[in-house]
Design a protein around this motif. Structure first.
Motif, PDB file in Angstrom:
ATOM      1  N   CYS A  12       0.830  -1.217   0.000  1.00  0.00           N
ATOM      2  CA  CYS A  12       0.000   0.000   0.000  1.00  0.00           C
ATOM      3  C   CYS A  12       0.860   1.262   0.000  1.00  0.00           C
ATOM      4  N   VAL A  13       1.967   1.256   0.729  1.00  0.00           N
ATOM      5  CA  VAL A  13       2.886   2.398   0.720  1.00  0.00           C
ATOM      6  C   VAL A  13       3.481   2.570  -0.682  1.00  0.00           C
ATOM      7  N   LEU A  14       3.903   1.478  -1.283  1.00  0.00           N
ATOM      8  CA  LEU A  14       4.444   1.548  -2.644  1.00  0.00           C
ATOM      9  C   LEU A  14       3.387   2.045  -3.632  1.00  0.00           C
ATOM     10  N   ALA A  15       2.148   1.602  -3.469  1.00  0.00           N
ATOM     11  CA  ALA A  15       1.059   2.073  -4.335  1.00  0.00           C
ATOM     12  C   ALA A  15       0.842   3.570  -4.160  1.00  0.00           C
ATOM     13  N   PHE A  60      11.719   6.351 -13.411  1.00  0.00           N
ATOM     14  CA  PHE A  60      12.573   5.648 -12.451  1.00  0.00           C
ATOM     15  C   PHE A  60      11.778   5.294 -11.189  1.00  0.00           C
ATOM     16  N   ILE A  61      11.012   6.247 -10.667  1.00  0.00           N
ATOM     17  CA  ILE A  61      10.207   5.997  -9.468  1.00  0.00           C
ATOM     18  C   ILE A  61       9.157   4.927  -9.750  1.00  0.00           C
ATOM     19  N   MET A  62       8.544   4.979 -10.935  1.00  0.00           N
ATOM     20  CA  MET A  62       7.549   3.983 -11.303  1.00  0.00           C
ATOM     21  C   MET A  62       8.178   2.583 -11.339  1.00  0.00           C
ATOM     22  N   LEU A  63       9.313   2.449 -11.972  1.00  0.00           N
ATOM     23  CA  LEU A  63       9.977   1.146 -12.047  1.00  0.00           C
ATOM     24  C   LEU A  63      10.393   0.655 -10.665  1.00  0.00           C
ATOM     25  N   ALA A  64      10.876   1.563  -9.814  1.00  0.00           N
ATOM     26  CA  ALA A  64      11.256   1.183  -8.454  1.00  0.00           C
ATOM     27  C   ALA A  64      10.032   0.714  -7.673  1.00  0.00           C
ATOM     28  N   GLY A  65       8.907   1.401  -7.833  1.00  0.00           N
ATOM     29  CA  GLY A  65       7.679   1.007  -7.141  1.00  0.00           C
ATOM     30  C   GLY A  65       7.174  -0.351  -7.584  1.00  0.00           C
ATOM     31  N   PHE A  66       7.183  -0.577  -8.892  1.00  0.00           N
ATOM     32  CA  PHE A  66       6.746  -1.878  -9.405  1.00  0.00           C
ATOM     33  C   PHE A  66       7.704  -2.985  -8.977  1.00  0.00           C
ATOM     34  N   THR A  67       9.002  -2.704  -9.017  1.00  0.00           N
ATOM     35  CA  THR A  67       9.995  -3.693  -8.590  1.00  0.00           C
ATOM     36  C   THR A  67       9.824  -4.018  -7.115  1.00  0.00           C
ATOM     37  N   GLY A  68       9.574  -2.985  -6.313  1.00  0.00           N
ATOM     38  CA  GLY A  68       9.344  -3.207  -4.887  1.00  0.00           C
ATOM     39  C   GLY A  68       8.122  -4.068  -4.636  1.00  0.00           C
ATOM     40  N   THR A  69       7.064  -3.833  -5.394  1.00  0.00           N
ATOM     41  CA  THR A  69       5.841  -4.622  -5.238  1.00  0.00           C
ATOM     42  C   THR A  69       6.091  -6.082  -5.613  1.00  0.00           C
TER      43      THR A  69
END
Length: 164
Positions: A12-15, A60-69
């Motif tokens: 949820c934080v990553l989302a 970059f932030i989008m890819l990091a968020g998806f990778t984190g998820t």
């Protein structure tokens, strides 16, 4: 169970980070691909383009968020194998994470962020008056379908992981 709740919170934080990224840094991309009401999407697409460096940072932030998820979901599976969780436990873990995220999306993003607080309007005053700000449930059919899809994914993942 505590680990599952922690995993849900991280997702949820990553989302939320992704939503803010889509709203602030890459609004055209976010509007086009991640579910705004149609009138708001059209308004956002008419906005001037961001500088290249802002788009690169947003990507970059989008890819990091998806990778984190994805990382959290892998962690959920590996942890389930290590703990010898049963099929039902694995199913419930993934159902809590995936459908929990979907509930968070509906309550926080669709209801609070968009229709109650009208956050995009505060960031982009030119979107004031859009009917989309008053249309909670604009994507109800899609959200309901995702609940069932996430349940199916949870069943499939539980079937695969419980055999390992």
């Amino acid at each position: 169970m505590l680990n599952t709740i922690i995993m849900l919170i991280i997702v949820c934080v990553l989302a939320t980070v992704l939503l803010l990224d889509f709203a602030i840094l890459i609004p055209k991309f976010g509007a086009e691909h991640f579910g705004l009401p149609e009138d708001l999407t059209k308004m956002m697409m008419k906005m001037p383009d961001r500088p290249l460096w802002v788009n690169i940072l947003g990507l970059f932030i989008m890819l990091a968020g998806f990778t984190g998820t994805v990382g959290v979901l892998v962690w959920a599976g590996v942890d389930a194998v290590r703990k010898g969780m049963s099929f039902v436990q694995i199913f419930l873990r993934f159902l809590i994470i995936l459908d929990g995220y979907k509930l968070y999306d509906i309550i926080c993003f669709d209801w609070l962020f968009l229709t109650k607080w009208k956050i995009p309007q505060k960031i982009y005053p030119e979107t004031a008056g859009a009917k989309g700000y008053d249309s909670f449930g604009f994507n109800t059919k899609s959200q309901i379908v995702k609940f069932f899809v996430f349940a199916g994914i949870s069943l499939l993942v539980a079937a695969i992981i419980s055999r390992l």
